[in-house]
Design a protein around this motif. Structure first.
Motif, mmCIF file in Angstrom:
data_model
loop_
_atom_site.group_PDB
_atom_site.id
_atom_site.type_symbol
_atom_site.label_atom_id
_atom_site.label_comp_id
_atom_site.label_asym_id
_atom_site.label_seq_id
_atom_site.Cartn_x
_atom_site.Cartn_y
_atom_site.Cartn_z
ATOM 1 N N GLY A 98 2.226 -3.096 -8.399
ATOM 2 C CA GLY A 98 3.197 -3.848 -7.615
ATOM 3 C C GLY A 98 4.424 -3.073 -7.195
ATOM 4 O O GLY A 98 5.360 -3.641 -6.627
ATOM 5 N N PHE A 99 4.461 -1.762 -7.461
ATOM 6 C CA PHE A 99 5.622 -0.950 -7.077
ATOM 7 C C PHE A 99 5.182 0.171 -6.140
ATOM 8 O O PHE A 99 5.298 1.355 -6.446
ATOM 9 N N GLY A 100 4.686 -0.244 -4.982
ATOM 10 C CA GLY A 100 4.210 0.713 -3.991
ATOM 11 C C GLY A 100 5.304 1.523 -3.335
ATOM 12 O O GLY A 100 5.019 2.458 -2.589
ATOM 13 N N GLY A 101 6.565 1.172 -3.575
ATOM 14 C CA GLY A 101 7.676 1.916 -2.981
ATOM 15 C C GLY A 101 8.174 3.063 -3.844
ATOM 16 O O GLY A 101 9.078 3.798 -3.450
ATOM 17 N N ASN A 102 7.598 3.243 -5.035
ATOM 18 C CA ASN A 102 8.045 4.294 -5.956
ATOM 19 C C ASN A 102 7.903 5.684 -5.353
ATOM 20 O O ASN A 102 7.071 5.921 -4.482
ATOM 21 N N ILE A 103 8.707 6.604 -5.863
ATOM 22 C CA ILE A 103 8.546 8.010 -5.531
ATOM 23 C C ILE A 103 7.618 8.628 -6.565
ATOM 24 O O ILE A 103 7.634 8.240 -7.739
ATOM 25 N N ASP A 104 6.762 9.561 -6.144
ATOM 26 C CA ASP A 104 5.797 10.202 -7.040
ATOM 27 C C ASP A 104 6.556 11.157 -7.965
ATOM 28 O O ASP A 104 6.992 12.234 -7.536
ATOM 29 N N THR B 231 14.517 -1.511 -0.793
ATOM 30 C CA THR B 231 13.076 -1.318 -0.883
ATOM 31 C C THR B 231 12.612 -0.257 0.109
ATOM 32 O O THR B 231 13.327 0.102 1.029
ATOM 33 N N ASN B 232 11.357 0.215 -0.106
ATOM 34 C CA ASN B 232 10.804 1.277 0.720
ATOM 35 C C ASN B 232 10.386 0.687 2.062
ATOM 36 O O ASN B 232 9.247 0.280 2.253
ATOM 37 N N ASN B 233 11.316 0.671 3.005
ATOM 38 C CA ASN B 233 11.086 -0.030 4.264
ATOM 39 C C ASN B 233 10.000 0.628 5.108
ATOM 40 O O ASN B 233 9.140 -0.042 5.670
ATOM 41 N N ALA B 234 10.030 1.972 5.186
ATOM 42 C CA ALA B 234 9.031 2.684 5.981
ATOM 43 C C ALA B 234 7.652 2.621 5.330
ATOM 44 O O ALA B 234 6.643 2.866 5.980
ATOM 45 N N GLY B 235 7.609 2.267 4.059
ATOM 46 C CA GLY B 235 6.340 2.124 3.352
ATOM 47 C C GLY B 235 5.864 0.694 3.288
ATOM 48 O O GLY B 235 5.107 0.322 2.387
ATOM 49 N N GLY B 236 6.341 -0.127 4.208
ATOM 50 C CA GLY B 236 5.908 -1.523 4.260
ATOM 51 C C GLY B 236 6.776 -2.467 3.450
ATOM 52 O O GLY B 236 6.341 -3.558 3.088
ATOM 53 N N GLY B 237 8.022 -2.070 3.171
ATOM 54 C CA GLY B 237 8.918 -2.937 2.400
ATOM 55 C C GLY B 237 8.540 -3.062 0.943
ATOM 56 O O GLY B 237 8.865 -4.052 0.290
ATOM 57 N N GLN B 238 7.867 -2.044 0.417
ATOM 58 C CA GLN B 238 7.403 -2.093 -0.973
ATOM 59 C C GLN B 238 8.567 -1.894 -1.952
ATOM 60 O O GLN B 238 9.475 -1.104 -1.697
ATOM 61 N N PRO B 239 8.556 -2.586 -3.086
ATOM 62 C CA PRO B 239 9.649 -2.465 -4.068
ATOM 63 C C PRO B 239 9.573 -1.166 -4.859
ATOM 64 O O PRO B 239 8.507 -0.559 -4.987
ATOM 65 N N VAL B 240 10.725 -0.763 -5.383
ATOM 66 C CA VAL B 240 10.841 0.427 -6.233
ATOM 67 C C VAL B 240 11.271 -0.041 -7.621
ATOM 68 O O VAL B 240 12.230 -0.806 -7.750
ATOM 69 N N SER B 241 10.585 0.414 -8.651
ATOM 70 C CA SER B 241 10.927 -0.025 -10.001
ATOM 71 C C SER B 241 12.170 0.687 -10.511
ATOM 72 O O SER B 241 12.448 1.833 -10.131
ATOM 73 N N LEU B 242 12.940 0.010 -11.356
ATOM 74 C CA LEU B 242 14.127 0.619 -11.962
ATOM 75 C C LEU B 242 13.739 1.808 -12.829
ATOM 76 O O LEU B 242 14.446 2.820 -12.872
ATOM 77 N N ASP B 243 12.607 1.699 -13.511
ATOM 78 C CA ASP B 243 12.139 2.800 -14.348
ATOM 79 C C ASP B 243 11.871 4.037 -13.496
ATOM 80 O O ASP B 243 12.211 5.159 -13.895
ATOM 81 N N ASN B 244 11.287 3.849 -12.323
ATOM 82 C CA ASN B 244 11.010 4.968 -11.419
ATOM 83 C C ASN B 244 12.301 5.621 -10.939
ATOM 84 O O ASN B 244 12.408 6.858 -10.891
ATOM 85 N N MET B 245 13.300 4.801 -10.611
ATOM 86 C CA MET B 245 14.576 5.344 -10.149
ATOM 87 C C MET B 245 15.301 6.096 -11.265
ATOM 88 O O MET B 245 15.910 7.138 -11.025
#
Length: 236
Positions: A175-181, A202-216
């Motif tokens: 559910g966090f398709g906006g994360n950075i690898d 959210t990752n707007n260019a990636g379809g508005g996908q959310p980014v997790s706090l853990d990823n950030m």
């Protein structure tokens, strides 16, 4: 179709089973707000809409907003304002200097961030122009979970290079398709001179996908250790 009597019996049954007034919930789900303003929409026929698209040479930026029934071009400024927001506009103190509204904004900013300086802009792309006018240049490289189009334009117009590090398939499933690898970010920072990392949430260019706090947090730790600036694009 449920009759009025059946609805009344159902309502009584629901109320009687609740242990207190605070526990009571309506039998159907409705929006938790009231709509008080109605804006008329120009309902054009299919033939008229097709002609206007042809006249605009299929460039959506040349179509007049008054001729659009459902606007899917952007999510910026298309939502309704709350009654609290309208009230704040009426009460706002727009003095040339020392405005009360500025004090509230500055107080909220410092409550959330530990930066000493605050420079407000009217729009995200204006902030990008100022920021990357200073940071970007010939030979610079910037990384992001996915660059928004105006962010990319502001970096590349100043001679910089943009690298997208989109999330892994596993993160998409979670559910966090906006994360950075994170793995690719760590590898790139250790093998290439990176001048900044942009997290768009959210990752707007990636379809508005959310980014997790853990990823950030993980991305922030990597950048801090490598002394690479990390930029949070929170315009969404």
């Amino acid at each position: 179709r449920t009759s009025p009597r059946a609805m009344f019996v159902l309502l009584v049954a629901v109320v009687s089973t609740a242990s207190s007034e605070a526990d009571w919930k309506p039998p159907t789900l409705i929006e938790p707000f009231r709509i008080k303003v109605v804006e008329p929409v120009n309902m054009l026929s299919r033939a008229s809409r097709a002609k206007k698209l042809r006249d605009a040479e299929y460039n959506l930026f040349r179509v007049k907003a008054a001729d659009v029934i459902l606007d899917f071009l952007t999510d910026s400024g298309t939502g309704a304002m709350s009654c609290a927001q309208w009230a704040a506009m009426i009460e706002a103190d727009e003095a040339y200097a020392g405005a009360v509204s500025w004090g509230k904004f500055e107080e909220s900013f410092h409550r959330l961030f530990d930066f000493t300086e605050l420079l407000p802009t009217h729009q995200g792309r204006a902030a990008e122009r100022l920021l990357f006018g200073e940071l970007a240049g010939e030979g610079t490289t910037f990384v992001a979970n996915t660059f928004f189009d105006t962010t990319r334009a502001n970096i590349e117009s100043n001679g910089g290079t943009c690298v997208d590090l989109q999330s892994t398939p596993e993160e998409h499933k979670q559910g966090f398709g906006g994360n950075i690898d994170i793995a690719r970010l760590k590898e790139l920072i250790t093998t290439t001179t990176v001048h900044g990392v942009v997290i768009t949430a959210t990752n707007n260019a990636g379809g508005g996908q959310p980014v997790s706090l853990d990823n950030m947090r993980k991305a922030s730790r990597i950048c801090r250790e490598a002394k690479v600036p990390i930029i949070l694009d929170g315009c969404r």
